[in-house]
Design a protein around this motif. Structure first.
Motif, mmCIF file in Angstrom:
data_model
loop_
_atom_site.group_PDB
_atom_site.id
_atom_site.type_symbol
_atom_site.label_atom_id
_atom_site.label_comp_id
_atom_site.label_asym_id
_atom_site.label_seq_id
_atom_site.Cartn_x
_atom_site.Cartn_y
_atom_site.Cartn_z
ATOM 1 N N LYS A 52 0.818 -1.214 0.000
ATOM 2 C CA LYS A 52 0.000 0.000 0.000
ATOM 3 C C LYS A 52 0.855 1.268 0.000
ATOM 4 O O LYS A 52 0.407 2.340 0.398
ATOM 5 N N LEU A 53 2.085 1.143 -0.483
ATOM 6 C CA LEU A 53 3.031 2.261 -0.426
ATOM 7 C C LEU A 53 2.518 3.494 -1.163
ATOM 8 O O LEU A 53 2.813 4.625 -0.779
ATOM 9 N N GLU A 54 1.711 3.270 -2.205
ATOM 10 C CA GLU A 54 1.211 4.425 -2.971
ATOM 11 C C GLU A 54 0.324 5.340 -2.137
ATOM 12 O O GLU A 54 0.154 6.521 -2.470
ATOM 13 N N ARG A 55 -0.217 4.837 -1.031
ATOM 14 C CA ARG A 55 -1.055 5.690 -0.179
ATOM 15 C C ARG A 55 -0.253 6.838 0.448
ATOM 16 O O ARG A 55 -0.834 7.863 0.814
ATOM 17 N N PHE A 56 1.067 6.658 0.541
ATOM 18 C CA PHE A 56 1.901 7.709 1.118
ATOM 19 C C PHE A 56 2.137 8.869 0.153
ATOM 20 O O PHE A 56 2.668 9.906 0.546
ATOM 21 N N ASN A 57 1.708 8.705 -1.099
ATOM 22 C CA ASN A 57 1.804 9.815 -2.051
ATOM 23 C C ASN A 57 0.967 11.010 -1.611
ATOM 24 O O ASN A 57 1.245 12.146 -2.002
ATOM 25 N N ILE A 58 -0.041 10.757 -0.770
ATOM 26 C CA ILE A 58 -0.908 11.833 -0.306
ATOM 27 C C ILE A 58 -0.125 12.878 0.498
ATOM 28 O O ILE A 58 -0.516 14.043 0.579
ATOM 29 N N ILE A 59 0.999 12.472 1.070
ATOM 30 C CA ILE A 59 1.813 13.387 1.866
ATOM 31 C C ILE A 59 2.567 14.375 0.977
ATOM 32 O O ILE A 59 2.971 15.449 1.422
ATOM 33 N N GLU A 60 2.751 14.011 -0.282
ATOM 34 C CA GLU A 60 3.433 14.865 -1.264
ATOM 35 C C GLU A 60 4.879 15.153 -0.874
ATOM 36 O O GLU A 60 5.369 16.278 -0.997
ATOM 37 N N LYS A 61 5.543 14.123 -0.367
ATOM 38 C CA LYS A 61 6.974 14.181 -0.088
ATOM 39 C C LYS A 61 7.640 12.989 -0.768
ATOM 40 O O LYS A 61 7.030 11.938 -0.938
ATOM 41 N N PRO A 62 8.916 13.136 -1.159
ATOM 42 C CA PRO A 62 9.611 11.983 -1.747
ATOM 43 C C PRO A 62 9.647 10.817 -0.770
ATOM 44 O O PRO A 62 9.848 11.001 0.434
ATOM 45 N N ILE A 63 9.472 9.610 -1.305
ATOM 46 C CA ILE A 63 9.483 8.401 -0.494
ATOM 47 C C ILE A 63 10.811 7.674 -0.679
ATOM 48 O O ILE A 63 11.240 7.414 -1.810
ATOM 49 N N LEU A 64 11.447 7.348 0.434
ATOM 50 C CA LEU A 64 12.662 6.539 0.412
ATOM 51 C C LEU A 64 12.283 5.113 0.799
ATOM 52 O O LEU A 64 11.606 4.898 1.807
ATOM 53 N N ALA A 65 12.716 4.148 0.003
ATOM 54 C CA ALA A 65 12.465 2.736 0.300
ATOM 55 C C ALA A 65 13.773 2.063 0.672
ATOM 56 O O ALA A 65 14.692 1.983 -0.150
ATOM 57 N N GLY A 66 13.864 1.593 1.907
ATOM 58 C CA GLY A 66 15.052 0.895 2.381
ATOM 59 C C GLY A 66 14.730 -0.566 2.631
ATOM 60 O O GLY A 66 14.397 -0.949 3.757
ATOM 61 N N ILE A 67 14.818 -1.354 1.585
ATOM 62 C CA ILE A 67 14.414 -2.763 1.635
ATOM 63 C C ILE A 67 15.613 -3.691 1.505
ATOM 64 O O ILE A 67 15.542 -4.862 1.861
ATOM 65 N N SER A 68 16.723 -3.169 1.067
ATOM 66 C CA SER A 68 17.855 -3.954 0.614
ATOM 67 C C SER A 68 18.281 -5.061 1.573
ATOM 68 O O SER A 68 18.681 -4.807 2.709
ATOM 69 N N ARG A 69 18.163 -6.306 1.107
ATOM 70 C CA ARG A 69 18.660 -7.511 1.786
ATOM 71 C C ARG A 69 18.092 -7.691 3.194
ATOM 72 O O ARG A 69 18.695 -8.387 4.017
ATOM 73 N N LYS A 70 16.941 -7.086 3.476
ATOM 74 C CA LYS A 70 16.378 -7.160 4.817
ATOM 75 C C LYS A 70 15.666 -8.493 5.076
ATOM 76 O O LYS A 70 15.390 -9.272 4.163
#
Length: 274
Positions: free
Chosen positions: A203-221
Motif C-alpha cells: 500500500k506504499l502508494e497511499r503515502f503519495n498523499i503526503i506529497e513528499k519523496p518516499i525513500l524505500a530501504g528494503i535492501s537484503r532485509k
C-alpha cells in the motif's frame, strides 16, 4: 520534485539510488567489511561509478537488538570517514545516517549534504532544530522505540493510518522550525512484523498523499530472506523484485547495498513510462 543538496537541486522525478556505506562492525549484512581507508574509498568509488546519487554513511547499527554506541564513539567512527571521502570525492553527496544532533552538526559542517534519521527527531530533542539551522534535506523514518526495543512495539490497529499520522505530525514539527526538504521513509523492518512490512509495501502508494519523496530501504532485509528462507547474502534477487514494486508505487529513492542492480531496476521501470 527536487531537494537542495549543497546548492545543487536534485530532481527526484526520476528515482535516485542511495548507496549504503556501513562503518559499523555489527551491521546485519556488511558489518566489518570496510576495515580501512582504501577499502572504504574503493567501495565509495564503485557505488558512484555505478550511478549512486547519494552515499549514506552510518556508524551506528540500527539492526534489531544492536548494541548501543555512545555519541563519542559514533563521532570517532564517522567524522574521519566523511573527511576522507570528501577529500577524494569532493562532489559526492553524503547522507549521514544518525539520530544525534551533534553528529549531524559536525558532519554537515565537514561537508555532508543531508541527514537520514531513523527516529524522525524523536531520539534527540535538538535534532529538528539542528537540521533547520543547517538548511539541509532531512529524511525521516517511521520507528517506535529504539533499535534495542523496536521489535517489541509492533501492535497496530491500522498500520497504514498510524504511519501516515506519524508522518503528518513529524512533518508539521519540521515545517514549523523551517525544514524545507523532507523525505519520508516508512521504515521497513523497524517495529514491524514480516506481515506488516508487506502490507506497507503493498500500500506504499497511499503515502503519495503526503506529497513528499518516499525513500524505500528494503535492501537484503529480513522481510526478503526470511520469506525466501535464505540469508542476507542470498537476498539480492529478492531485493530487486521488491525495489521494482516500490518504484512502481512511486518510491523516489532506493537505499541499497547493490547500486548497479538498483539502477537497472530504475532504468527498466522508467522504460515502462516511455
Amino acid at each position: 520534485m527536487t531537494i537542495n543538496c549543497k546548492g545543487k537541486l536534485i530532481d527526484l522525478t526520476t528515482p535516485k539510488v542511495m548507496g549504503i556505506l556501513n562503518i559499523t562492525p555489527d551491521s546485519f549484512y556488511d558489518g566489518g567489511r570496510h576495515k580501512n581507508e582504501n577499502d572504504i574509498l574503493k567501495h565509495v568509488e564503485t557505488m558512484l561509478n555505478e550511478g549512486a546519487t547519494f552515499i549514506d554513511v552510518g556508524a551506528y547499527s540500527s539492526r534489531p537488538n544492536a548494541d548501543h554506541v555512545s555519541e563519542v564513539d559514533e563521532l570517532k567512527r564517522i567524522l574521519p570517514i566523511v573527511n576522507i571521502i570528501l577529500k577524494e570525492f569532493p562532489n559526492a553527496l553524503l547522507s549521514i545516517d544518525t539520530f544525534r544532533s551533534q553528529i549531524t552538526k559536525q558532519c554537515i559542517e565537514a561537508g555532508a549534504a543531508l541527514i537520514n534519521d531513523i527516529s524522525a527527531g524523536q531520539l534527540d530533542s535538538n535534532m529538528l532544530q539542528t537540521v533547520a539551522d543547517l538548511h539541509v534535506p532531512y529524511s525521516m523514518m517511521h520507528m517506535r522505540g529504539t533499535p534495542q526495543t523496536m521489535q517489541q512495539q509492533t501492535d497496530y490497529d491500522d498500520i497504514i493510518k498510524e504511519v501516515l499520522f506519524y508522518f503528518s505530525e513529524r512533518i508539521a514539527a519540521a515545517k514549523q522550525l523551517g525544514i524545507v526538504d523532507v523525505i519520508i521513509d516508512p521504515g521497513f523492518g523497524f517495529s514491524k512484523t514480516l506481515e506488516q512490512n508487506y502490507e506497507l509495501l503493498n500500500k506504499l502508494e497511499r503515502f503519495n498523499i503526503i506529497e513528499k519523496p518516499i525513500l524505500a530501504g528494503i535492501s537484503r532485509k529480513s522481510m526478503i530472506y526470511k520469506t525466501l528462507e535464505t540469508s542476507p547474502k542470498e537476498a539480492l534477487n529478492g531485493t530487486s523484485v521488491l525495489n521494482t514494486i516500490a518504484l512502481q508505487k512511486n518510491a523516489a529513492i532506493l537505499r541499497v547495498h547493490d547500486v548497479k542492480e538498483a539502477m537497472e531496476c530504475i532504468k527498466l521501470v522508467e522504460s515502462l513510462k516511455a
